[in-house]
Design an enzyme around this catalytic site. Structure first.
Site, PDB file in Angstrom:
ATOM      1  N   HIS A 172       0.835  -1.207   0.000  1.00  0.00           N
ATOM      2  CA  HIS A 172       0.000   0.000   0.000  1.00  0.00           C
ATOM      3  C   HIS A 172       0.868   1.256   0.000  1.00  0.00           C
ATOM      4  O   HIS A 172       0.639   2.187  -0.795  1.00  0.00           O
ATOM      5  CB  HIS A 172      -0.909  -0.020   1.237  1.00  0.00           C
ATOM      6  CG  HIS A 172      -1.743   1.219   1.396  1.00  0.00           C
ATOM      7  ND1 HIS A 172      -3.052   1.289   0.995  1.00  0.00           N
ATOM      8  CD2 HIS A 172      -1.441   2.442   1.928  1.00  0.00           C
ATOM      9  CE1 HIS A 172      -3.526   2.501   1.262  1.00  0.00           C
ATOM     10  NE2 HIS A 172      -2.568   3.210   1.827  1.00  0.00           N
ATOM     11  N   GLU A 173       1.867   1.295   0.860  1.00  0.00           N
ATOM     12  CA  GLU A 173       2.720   2.483   0.953  1.00  0.00           C
ATOM     13  C   GLU A 173       3.593   2.641  -0.287  1.00  0.00           C
ATOM     14  O   GLU A 173       3.815   3.761  -0.762  1.00  0.00           O
ATOM     15  CB  GLU A 173       3.578   2.427   2.214  1.00  0.00           C
ATOM     16  CG  GLU A 173       2.786   2.420   3.516  1.00  0.00           C
ATOM     17  CD  GLU A 173       1.811   3.567   3.617  1.00  0.00           C
ATOM     18  OE1 GLU A 173       2.099   4.660   3.082  1.00  0.00           O
ATOM     19  OE2 GLU A 173       0.731   3.379   4.218  1.00  0.00           O
ATOM     20  N   HIS A 176       1.726   4.394  -3.028  1.00  0.00           N
ATOM     21  CA  HIS A 176       1.705   5.859  -2.924  1.00  0.00           C
ATOM     22  C   HIS A 176       2.942   6.471  -3.571  1.00  0.00           C
ATOM     23  O   HIS A 176       2.856   7.516  -4.235  1.00  0.00           O
ATOM     24  CB  HIS A 176       1.635   6.274  -1.451  1.00  0.00           C
ATOM     25  CG  HIS A 176       0.271   6.151  -0.844  1.00  0.00           C
ATOM     26  ND1 HIS A 176      -0.855   6.674  -1.433  1.00  0.00           N
ATOM     27  CD2 HIS A 176      -0.152   5.574   0.312  1.00  0.00           C
ATOM     28  CE1 HIS A 176      -1.915   6.439  -0.672  1.00  0.00           C
ATOM     29  NE2 HIS A 176      -1.507   5.765   0.390  1.00  0.00           N
ATOM     30  N   GLU A 242      -6.157   6.744  -1.510  1.00  0.00           N
ATOM     31  CA  GLU A 242      -6.155   5.614  -0.576  1.00  0.00           C
ATOM     32  C   GLU A 242      -6.835   4.404  -1.212  1.00  0.00           C
ATOM     33  O   GLU A 242      -6.353   3.272  -1.089  1.00  0.00           O
ATOM     34  CB  GLU A 242      -6.865   5.998   0.729  1.00  0.00           C
ATOM     35  CG  GLU A 242      -6.117   7.003   1.584  1.00  0.00           C
ATOM     36  CD  GLU A 242      -4.744   6.519   1.996  1.00  0.00           C
ATOM     37  OE1 GLU A 242      -4.585   5.323   2.322  1.00  0.00           O
ATOM     38  OE2 GLU A 242      -3.801   7.342   1.975  1.00  0.00           O
TER      39      GLU A 242
END
Length: 335
Positions: A172-173, A176, A242
């Site tokens: 997930h990070e 980004h 997100e």
């Protein structure tokens, strides 16, 4: 989970929101001009037979000065963020330190997972950091580009997440960073600061008394509306990114239970009123976190979607919270 479809939807919505943000800036400039024109017409009405025409280049000056304030504020804010010393220095200010794989099995596992995810994502390896004083499950990524990026996780994530769940949070990070979300958020934050400068300019003008009070109040009224619109759109963009990062995490790990397990354990932890409180996160970095301060309310100014909504998008249905145990024996649910 139809992760490619959800990614496409999130990107399309982000584009529309950024265009709306640009319209909000243009609307603020036009609104300032109309407000000042209304004040001028009101002044003429009070003067009765004496009519004073608009000053020369009235429209150009009003719009030009407003845009100068917004763009100047954007430049100042983004320059300050860039001069803060890079992603690693920002992470250290938040309380993170570089991971020490040689002294901790958990941190060794984290570094290995970051390497695996970066290979799957075809991206450079970011600096891996840990927040040792944070017992809650959380993480963040920062950096203006892939060559100056940091992925940091809390000690709570290392202690309470399985290897699969840790893969989900890292993916997930990394999404980004890969998608340029951290840069986009910083740019929008700079624009919001610029919109706030319009309000500040009106406040300074109002303090000069006399007719300046009327014109300053008009500028403040329009500036406050523009700032609020900018904040709402900035938060909406953050929520869409997100969703995009959630879908990317499932794509790269091919498992819903990775990131899904993280969010379900976070639900349990947030519902536990007796858990130790973490050091306070600075509100300025809320949009960087995996789990933001206001993620449960679903308000227009929330930088993150509610946990329950994110979990439903990952699984296609509501799911119960998970116990806070690190259990690697459970079978995975395919994406």
């Amino acid at each position: 989970m139809r992760f490619f479809e959800l990614q496409q939807q999130a990107r399309a919505r982000t584009t529309r929101l950024v265009l709306l943000f640009a319209l909000a800036v243009a609307g603020t400039a036009l609104g300032v001009h109309l407000a000042l024109a209304l004040c001028w017409w009101t002044l003429n009405w009070f003067l009765g037979p004496v009519e004073i025409g608009f000053p020369r280049s009235f429209f150009a000056v009003n719009v030009g000065v407003t845009l100068l304030l917004v763009l100047g504020g954007w430049w100042i804010e983004t320059s300050n963020l860039k001069m803060a010393g890079g992603a690693e220095r920002l992470a250290r200010r938040i309380g993170a330190r570089e991971a020490r794989p040689g002294t901790s099995m958990g941190e060794q596992r984290l570094c290995n997972i970051v390497d695996e995810v970066c290979i799957a994502a075809h991206m450079p390896r970011p600096t891996v950091m840990v927040m040792p004083r944070h017992d809650a499950i959380n993480a963040f990524a920062t950096g203006w580009d892939e060559d100056d990026a940091v992925v940091a996780v809390t000690q709570g994530a290392l202690d309470l997440l399985t290897r699969e769940e840790l893969q989900g949070i890292v993916a997930h990070e990394c999404s980004h960073i890969h998608e340029g979300d951290t840069r986009l958020n910083m740019q929008l934050a700079g624009m919001v600061f610029g919109l706030e400068m319009v309000w500040d300019f009106g406040d300074i003008l109002r303090e000069k008394r006399g007719l300046a009070t009327v014109f300053g109040t008009a500028i403040m009224a329009v500036g406050s509306i523009g700032w609020l619109a900018g904040r709402c759109l900035q938060a909406a963009v953050s929520r869409e990114r997100e969703f995009l990062a959630d879908a990317r995490a499932v794509q790269w790990t091919r498992s819903r239970d990775g990131l899904g397990g993280v969010l379900r354990k976070a639900m349990t932890q947030r519902a536990d009123a007796n858990r130790p409180s973490d050091p306070a996160w600075p509100i300025a970095v809320d949009h960087l976190l995996l789990l933001g301060h206001l993620a449960e309310h679903g308000g227009w100014l929330d930088s993150h979607p509610p946990l329950a909504v994110r979990i439903r998008r990952i699984y296609g249905r509501s799911m119960a919270p998970l116990p806070l145990v690190q259990d690697d024996t459970q079978p995975a649910t395919p994406a």
